[in-house]
Design a protein around this motif. Sequence first.
Motif, short mmCIF file in Angstrom:
data_model
loop_
_atom_site.label_atom_id
_atom_site.label_comp_id
_atom_site.label_asym_id
_atom_site.label_seq_id
_atom_site.Cartn_x
_atom_site.Cartn_y
_atom_site.Cartn_z
N SER A 116 -5.63 -9.70 10.06
CA SER A 116 -4.43 -10.15 9.36
C SER A 116 -3.92 -11.44 9.99
CB SER A 116 -3.34 -9.07 9.44
OG SER A 116 -3.03 -8.77 10.79
N GLY A 117 -3.33 -12.28 9.17
CA GLY A 117 -2.84 -13.58 9.62
C GLY A 117 -3.54 -14.72 8.92
N ALA A 118 -4.73 -14.46 8.33
CA ALA A 118 -5.44 -15.50 7.60
C ALA A 118 -4.80 -15.74 6.24
CB ALA A 118 -6.91 -15.12 7.44
N THR A 119 -4.04 -14.78 5.75
CA THR A 119 -3.36 -14.92 4.46
C THR A 119 -1.90 -14.53 4.64
OG1 THR A 119 -3.93 -12.64 3.85
CG2 THR A 119 -5.48 -14.37 3.22
N ALA A 120 -1.17 -14.44 3.54
CA ALA A 120 0.24 -14.07 3.60
C ALA A 120 0.41 -12.66 4.15
CB ALA A 120 0.87 -14.17 2.21
N SER A 121 1.62 -12.37 4.58
CA SER A 121 1.89 -11.06 5.17
C SER A 121 1.67 -9.95 4.16
CB SER A 121 3.34 -11.01 5.67
OG SER A 121 3.52 -11.85 6.77
N PRO A 122 1.29 -8.77 4.65
CA PRO A 122 1.08 -7.63 3.75
C PRO A 122 2.39 -7.01 3.29
CG PRO A 122 0.76 -6.97 6.03
CD PRO A 122 0.99 -8.45 6.05
N LEU A 123 2.28 -6.09 2.37
CA LEU A 123 3.42 -5.31 1.91
C LEU A 123 3.75 -4.25 2.95
CD1 LEU A 123 5.33 -4.06 -0.32
CD2 LEU A 123 3.34 -2.77 -1.06
N HIS A 124 5.04 -4.12 3.29
CA HIS A 124 5.46 -3.06 4.20
C HIS A 124 6.81 -2.53 3.75
CE1 HIS A 124 7.79 -1.56 7.71
NE2 HIS A 124 6.69 -0.87 7.89
N SER A 125 6.97 -1.22 3.82
CA SER A 125 8.26 -0.61 3.54
C SER A 125 8.43 0.60 4.44
CB SER A 125 8.36 -0.19 2.06
OG SER A 125 7.46 0.86 1.77
N ALA A 126 9.67 0.98 4.68
CA ALA A 126 9.98 2.14 5.52
C ALA A 126 11.18 2.85 4.93
CB ALA A 126 10.25 1.72 6.96
N ALA A 127 11.13 4.18 4.92
CA ALA A 127 12.23 4.98 4.40
C ALA A 127 12.30 6.27 5.18
CB ALA A 127 12.04 5.27 2.91
N TYR A 128 13.52 6.80 5.33
CA TYR A 128 13.72 8.05 6.05
C TYR A 128 13.65 9.22 5.07
CZ TYR A 128 15.05 5.49 10.23
OH TYR A 128 15.03 4.67 11.32
N ASP A 129 12.89 10.22 5.44
CA ASP A 129 12.74 11.43 4.62
C ASP A 129 12.97 12.62 5.53
OD1 ASP A 129 12.20 13.33 2.76
OD2 ASP A 129 10.04 12.93 2.65
N ASP A 130 14.17 13.19 5.47
CA ASP A 130 14.58 14.27 6.38
C ASP A 130 14.49 13.77 7.82
OD1 ASP A 130 15.04 15.89 4.21
OD2 ASP A 130 13.02 16.74 4.24
N ASP A 131 13.61 14.36 8.62
CA ASP A 131 13.55 14.01 10.04
C ASP A 131 12.36 13.13 10.37
OD1 ASP A 131 11.66 15.90 9.52
OD2 ASP A 131 11.99 17.07 11.36
N GLN A 132 11.76 12.44 9.38
CA GLN A 132 10.63 11.58 9.66
C GLN A 132 10.77 10.26 8.91
OE1 GLN A 132 6.96 13.32 8.28
NE2 GLN A 132 7.66 13.56 6.18
N VAL A 133 10.00 9.27 9.36
CA VAL A 133 9.97 7.97 8.72
C VAL A 133 8.68 7.85 7.91
CG1 VAL A 133 10.02 5.47 9.06
CG2 VAL A 133 11.29 6.96 10.62
N VAL A 134 8.80 7.56 6.62
CA VAL A 134 7.65 7.36 5.75
C VAL A 134 7.47 5.86 5.56
CG1 VAL A 134 6.61 7.85 3.52
CG2 VAL A 134 8.13 9.54 4.58
N GLU A 135 6.32 5.35 6.00
CA GLU A 135 6.05 3.92 5.89
C GLU A 135 4.83 3.67 5.02
OE1 GLU A 135 6.58 1.45 9.61
OE2 GLU A 135 6.39 3.44 10.52
N THR A 136 4.87 2.57 4.28
CA THR A 136 3.70 2.12 3.55
C THR A 136 3.33 0.73 4.04
OG1 THR A 136 5.01 1.12 1.76
CG2 THR A 136 4.35 3.43 1.51
N PHE A 137 2.04 0.49 4.11
CA PHE A 137 1.52 -0.80 4.58
C PHE A 137 0.33 -1.14 3.69
CE2 PHE A 137 -1.15 -3.61 7.02
CZ PHE A 137 -0.30 -4.39 7.79
N GLY A 138 0.40 -2.26 2.99
CA GLY A 138 -0.67 -2.62 2.07
C GLY A 138 -1.17 -4.03 2.31
#
Length: 218
Positions: free
Chosen positions: A151-173
């Motif tokens: 990573s770094g040769a192109t634009a930054s990837p998609l990232h999101s983070a959300a809280y679901d009860d007592d854990q963090v759900v993250e997506t990275f694309g």
Amino acid sequence: MKWLSSPKVRLALIVNGLYFISLFTPPPPYARPRLFAHTNGRRAERPAAKRLAAKAPPAYAPLPRPSGPTQAATHYWKERDQLDVYLTNDLTLIRQLGHTLMLSPTFTAKALAPEPPRSVLMHFVSYSQQQVFDHDTPFVITADGAELWRSGATASPLHSAAYDDDQVVETFGQEIPYDLFLSIISARHVVVELGDDRVELTADHIEALRDMRRRLPQ
């Protein structure tokens, strides 16, 4: 926010995002602009990344049929002539106490005028007790000892983070070129690094990715 953990919901978001991008950003290979939104503010400036060495695309040799159950599926949007290819079940890369990492790759192609997809979206989902990724998280793919992607040769990837009860759900694309995807499924040993996570894909993982290619019109 338990709906974020539904595979059908995540797939619908990925498919619609890819279609929107394909409408407005017809990119050249290896340098696709991104319309992804970042959840962590402005992206930090990075030094210019080294260009990847030019590689001849691998031959399109037919792959043998899998001996086990099919692991890939398709959905065809007739009005768009859009064929979505995805896995029926996410690939489990890490399952530890307090941290689970899944991989759900997907790509789109035309069905009436078959041609290889431009890119493959490597979509990761993480379930952890605290946030472990951001849009600057290093993402590296190594196959048979050779680094194929960093990573770094192109634009930054998609990232999101959300809280679901007592854990963090993250997506990275991160989108990677389709020719690079072919190199991955042709390799014997593939290592994926995402931040501090380092995973060698199993034979079943690679076979599932190969099955995605078999779903393309020949």
